[in-house]
Design a protein around this motif. Structure first.
Motif, PDB file in Angstrom:
ATOM      1  N   VAL A  39       0.840  -1.205   0.000  1.00  0.00           N
ATOM      2  CA  VAL A  39       0.000   0.000   0.000  1.00  0.00           C
ATOM      3  C   VAL A  39       0.875   1.254   0.000  1.00  0.00           C
ATOM      4  O   VAL A  39       0.619   2.199  -0.756  1.00  0.00           O
ATOM      5  N   GLU A  40       1.917   1.265   0.809  1.00  0.00           N
ATOM      6  CA  GLU A  40       2.809   2.428   0.863  1.00  0.00           C
ATOM      7  C   GLU A  40       3.478   2.681  -0.490  1.00  0.00           C
ATOM      8  O   GLU A  40       3.638   3.818  -0.908  1.00  0.00           O
ATOM      9  N   HIS A  41       3.853   1.607  -1.171  1.00  0.00           N
ATOM     10  CA  HIS A  41       4.472   1.743  -2.491  1.00  0.00           C
ATOM     11  C   HIS A  41       3.536   2.462  -3.471  1.00  0.00           C
ATOM     12  O   HIS A  41       3.947   3.400  -4.160  1.00  0.00           O
ATOM     13  N   PHE A  42       2.292   2.027  -3.527  1.00  0.00           N
ATOM     14  CA  PHE A  42       1.339   2.637  -4.459  1.00  0.00           C
ATOM     15  C   PHE A  42       0.963   4.053  -4.032  1.00  0.00           C
ATOM     16  O   PHE A  42       0.845   4.948  -4.864  1.00  0.00           O
ATOM     17  N   LYS A  43       0.785   4.277  -2.731  1.00  0.00           N
ATOM     18  CA  LYS A  43       0.436   5.620  -2.249  1.00  0.00           C
ATOM     19  C   LYS A  43       1.569   6.606  -2.496  1.00  0.00           C
ATOM     20  O   LYS A  43       1.327   7.781  -2.743  1.00  0.00           O
ATOM     21  N   GLN A  45       3.306   6.936  -4.977  1.00  0.00           N
ATOM     22  CA  GLN A  45       3.279   7.397  -6.366  1.00  0.00           C
ATOM     23  C   GLN A  45       2.260   8.512  -6.586  1.00  0.00           C
ATOM     24  O   GLN A  45       2.150   9.039  -7.682  1.00  0.00           O
ATOM     25  N   TYR A  49      -3.865   5.796  -6.357  1.00  0.00           N
ATOM     26  CA  TYR A  49      -3.200   4.523  -6.046  1.00  0.00           C
ATOM     27  C   TYR A  49      -4.140   3.334  -6.194  1.00  0.00           C
ATOM     28  O   TYR A  49      -3.724   2.265  -6.617  1.00  0.00           O
ATOM     29  N   GLN A  50      -5.413   3.502  -5.877  1.00  0.00           N
ATOM     30  CA  GLN A  50      -6.357   2.389  -6.024  1.00  0.00           C
ATOM     31  C   GLN A  50      -6.536   2.027  -7.492  1.00  0.00           C
ATOM     32  O   GLN A  50      -6.635   0.845  -7.846  1.00  0.00           O
ATOM     33  N   ARG A  52      -4.255   2.384  -9.788  1.00  0.00           N
ATOM     34  CA  ARG A  52      -3.028   1.690 -10.202  1.00  0.00           C
ATOM     35  C   ARG A  52      -3.033   0.240  -9.711  1.00  0.00           C
ATOM     36  O   ARG A  52      -2.625  -0.665 -10.431  1.00  0.00           O
ATOM     37  N   ILE A  53      -3.487   0.019  -8.479  1.00  0.00           N
ATOM     38  CA  ILE A  53      -3.586  -1.340  -7.972  1.00  0.00           C
ATOM     39  C   ILE A  53      -4.546  -2.136  -8.848  1.00  0.00           C
ATOM     40  O   ILE A  53      -4.266  -3.290  -9.222  1.00  0.00           O
TER      41      ILE A  53
END
Length: 60
Positions: A39-43, A45, A49-50, A52-53
């Motif tokens: 979650v931290e990785h995507f956030k 960016q 982020y959701q 992208r996930i």
């Protein structure tokens, strides 16, 4: 962008020629437990982020 000398000049109609159409699909809310580092990785960016996930899951 106007202050960035490396930014290409794009006329308002040109960007549409290179854009990919993405059909909007209905979303289903779910509760999902993910590892904190994921979650931290995507956030990290930035916003979206959701989305992208979702794209990563779709690609997989």
């Amino acid at each position: 962008m106007a202050d960035d000398p490396d930014a290409p000049t794009i006329r308002s109609r040109e960007w549409r020629q290179d854009a990919d159409y993405v059909e909007r699909r209905p979303k289903t809310p779910v509760s999902l437990r993910l590892d904190t580092d994921i979650v931290e990785h995507f956030k990290a960016q930035g916003p979206g982020y959701q989305t992208r996930i979702n794209a990563v899951l779709r690609k997989f």
